[in-house]
Design a protein around this motif. Structure first.
Motif, PDB file in Angstrom:
ATOM      1  N   SER A  32      -4.212  -4.560   6.127  1.00  0.00           N
ATOM      2  CA  SER A  32      -5.373  -5.058   5.392  1.00  0.00           C
ATOM      3  C   SER A  32      -4.910  -5.696   4.081  1.00  0.00           C
ATOM      4  O   SER A  32      -3.819  -5.423   3.598  1.00  0.00           O
ATOM      5  N   ASN A  33      -5.743  -6.560   3.535  1.00  0.00           N
ATOM      6  CA  ASN A  33      -5.423  -7.161   2.229  1.00  0.00           C
ATOM      7  C   ASN A  33      -6.034  -6.361   1.084  1.00  0.00           C
ATOM      8  O   ASN A  33      -5.884  -6.703  -0.073  1.00  0.00           O
ATOM      9  N   LYS A  34      -6.735  -5.299   1.424  1.00  0.00           N
ATOM     10  CA  LYS A  34      -7.430  -4.498   0.405  1.00  0.00           C
ATOM     11  C   LYS A  34      -6.430  -3.574  -0.285  1.00  0.00           C
ATOM     12  O   LYS A  34      -5.595  -2.936   0.373  1.00  0.00           O
ATOM     13  N   ASN A  35      -6.531  -3.528  -1.627  1.00  0.00           N
ATOM     14  CA  ASN A  35      -5.616  -2.678  -2.411  1.00  0.00           C
ATOM     15  C   ASN A  35      -5.895  -1.197  -2.199  1.00  0.00           C
ATOM     16  O   ASN A  35      -7.023  -0.749  -2.322  1.00  0.00           O
ATOM     17  N   GLN A  48       1.499  -3.028  -6.466  1.00  0.00           N
ATOM     18  CA  GLN A  48       0.326  -3.130  -5.580  1.00  0.00           C
ATOM     19  C   GLN A  48       0.720  -2.671  -4.188  1.00  0.00           C
ATOM     20  O   GLN A  48       1.714  -3.131  -3.642  1.00  0.00           O
ATOM     21  N   ASN A  62      -8.069   3.874  -7.538  1.00  0.00           N
ATOM     22  CA  ASN A  62      -6.955   3.071  -7.013  1.00  0.00           C
ATOM     23  C   ASN A  62      -5.825   2.875  -8.026  1.00  0.00           C
ATOM     24  O   ASN A  62      -4.994   1.997  -7.857  1.00  0.00           O
ATOM     25  N   ASN A 100      -1.119  -2.229  -0.392  1.00  0.00           N
ATOM     26  CA  ASN A 100      -2.349  -2.446   0.382  1.00  0.00           C
ATOM     27  C   ASN A 100      -2.461  -1.424   1.511  1.00  0.00           C
ATOM     28  O   ASN A 100      -1.471  -0.820   1.927  1.00  0.00           O
ATOM     29  N   TYR A 101      -3.675  -1.257   1.996  1.00  0.00           N
ATOM     30  CA  TYR A 101      -3.863  -0.462   3.208  1.00  0.00           C
ATOM     31  C   TYR A 101      -3.104  -1.144   4.344  1.00  0.00           C
ATOM     32  O   TYR A 101      -3.000  -2.377   4.360  1.00  0.00           O
TER      33      TYR A 101
END
Lengths: 220, 254
Positions: free
Chosen positions: A16-19, A10, A202, A12-13
């Protein structure tokens, strides 16, 4: 023999916590892999992870058999050191290893000749065009003493003549070194690859079976 | 190219002559009293007078030695501490506010403080210059190392460079241009502090001392002559540092 393995990877950006990516990846020794994807899908980020510049999230497992990595960066302007001549830029990774190899130095001279840059080996990067800088960046990667070669869109600013020469030279290493080449064009499938990955939703999809057989052979 | 250099020299001379003519005109038109602004030829004769007296050479030696020794000491100390602090992100974050606080302080305020601890004399002056220069250099090194080109960071990570190799092949050449700019800025700063130390610390020698002493007795000819000497020192050093910068950092701006 597997040389790179990422399970439940994984990334993330930044901030950010967004994958950005959620993927699995398995690379074998001497694989010639090409990764194709659109802008912003995480191609360079994946390379950053493979060199140890960016870390995967904690839940991921990561194995990389290689210590040093030969890296052809996308930013060819910033990738060369302006205080070093071309030849010193090319040989810098070699000079920083404990074991200096004359055969690699001779290989560097040979490559400079093949790209018609031999007479300019003592020039500085600011005396070159963008395309010539990219050629030097490619040559440096080829002369870095490592079994893993990463290329981040290496042909993006090259003239078609140089693209053919570069493809030929990189292709010569197929099956001898582990090569990962990032691209956003399917033209690079003309290289003698045996693995083909795409960035979709993604994820990194191993599309080798679907695509490579179309272009090359029925190996997979 | 030679023509450009010649015309540049002529322009500089013209500028200098214009100032002298304006200076003379102001006095001839009686716009300013000669006690406040003496005639240029009198200042010039005072300058000549300076060079014939032993005490002037002692004053010059005192100020320039504080300036140059302090400058060199400050650069060495600043580079060493700067690298030590900036190479580790966490250490830098701890010390950055202190460095920036010291850098933001008007350098002159350090002079009385240091003379409290070290007393009057050359040691105090040199220490003042060292601290002011070192803080400027530390701050520059910290900022330039933290802002190092991200592609260089990628490459040094990929190649697994040792700290020595990173310093030798990437960090030091990369920060060299920033460092030379900081040194260039430190040269006049060091001169200001050296001269201000002469003036603020009750020393026996120094160009600053000539300025304060002559001001106390309204010997303005001497005061202007001393100011011209200080200005000349600053001008020569600025030219020298530009020459060094252009000679070593050939890739800058290209």
């Amino acid at each position: 023999m597997k040389v790179i393995e990422i399970k439940d990877g994984q990334i993330n950006y930044i901030g950010s916590n967004k994958n950005l990516l959620k993927f699995n990846l398995l690379i074998h020794e001497n694989d010639f892999s090409i990764f194709v994807g659109k802008n912003g899908c995480g191609k360079t980020t994946l390379l950053d992870t493979l060199i140890g510049f960016r870390q995967l999230q904690n839940s991921s497992t990561y194995y990389n058999a290689y210590d040093t990595v030969a890296y052809c960066v996308q930013d060819f302007n910033g990738g060369l050191f302006p205080w070093l001549s071309l030849i010193n830029n090319i040989l810098l990774p070699l000079k920083t290893t404990s074991n200096y190899r004359n055969d690699i130095e001779n290989y560097a001279f040979d490559l400079l000749k093949r790209f018609n840059l031999f007479d300019r080996k003592n020039d500085f990067p600011y005396q070159l065009s963008g395309g010539q800088k990219q050629v030097v960046n490619i040559i440096r990667t080829l002369c870095t003493p490592s079994k893993l070669l990463l290329f981040d869109e290496p042909f993006s600013s090259l003239h078609s003549d140089n693209i053919n020469v570069a493809r030929l030279i990189i292709g010569e290493l197929g099956g001898k070194k582990t090569i990962i080449l990032i691209s956003h064009t399917q033209d690079d499938l003309l290289l003698p690859i045996n693995r083909y990955f795409t960035f979709e939703n993604n994820d990194i999809c191993d599309s080798t079976k679907d695509k490579v057989s179309l272009f090359l052979n029925e190996k997979y | 190219m030679k023509n450009i250099k010649n015309s540049r020299f002529l322009f500089s001379i013209t500028g200098l002559l214009a100032i002298i003519v304006s200076w003379q005109s102001i006095l001839m038109l009686k716009l300013v009293e000669p006690i406040l602004l003496p005639y240029p030829e009198k200042v010039f004769f005072e300058l000549i007078q300076f060079f014939t007296t032993k005490s002037f050479w002692l004053d010059l030696l005192n100020t320039t030695s504080a300036w140059i020794v302090g400058l060199i000491g400050g650069i060495v100390l600043g580079v060493s501490i700067g690298l030590l602090l900036a190479l580790n992100e966490k250490i830098w974050f701890i010390f950055e506010p202190i460095v920036e606080f010291l850098r933001s302080l008007p350098s002159i305020v350090l002079v009385p403080l240091i003379s409290l601890f070290l007393g009057v004399g050359i040691n105090s002056k040199i220490s003042c210059v060292i601290i002011v220069v070192a803080v400027t250099i530390i701050s520059t090194i910290g900022i330039s190392i933290r802002g190092i080109n991200i592609t260089y960071k990628r490459l040094q990570t990929a190649w697994k460079l040792s700290l020595i190799d990173k310093l030798r092949h990437i960090y030091l050449p990369e920060i060299a241009s920033h460092l030379l700019v900081a040194i260039k800025a430190s040269i006049p700063l060091a001169l200001i502090v050296a001269v201000a130390s002469d003036m603020l610390i009750a020393t026996d020698n120094g160009i600053g001392k000539i300025i304060t002493d002559s001001m106390a007795v309204f010997d303005t000819k001497k005061m202007y002559a001393a100011i011209i000497v200080v200005g000349f020192l600053g001008y020569i050093s600025a030219k020298l540092s530009t020459f060094i910068e252009n000679s070593f950092i050939h890739w800058k701006g290209k």
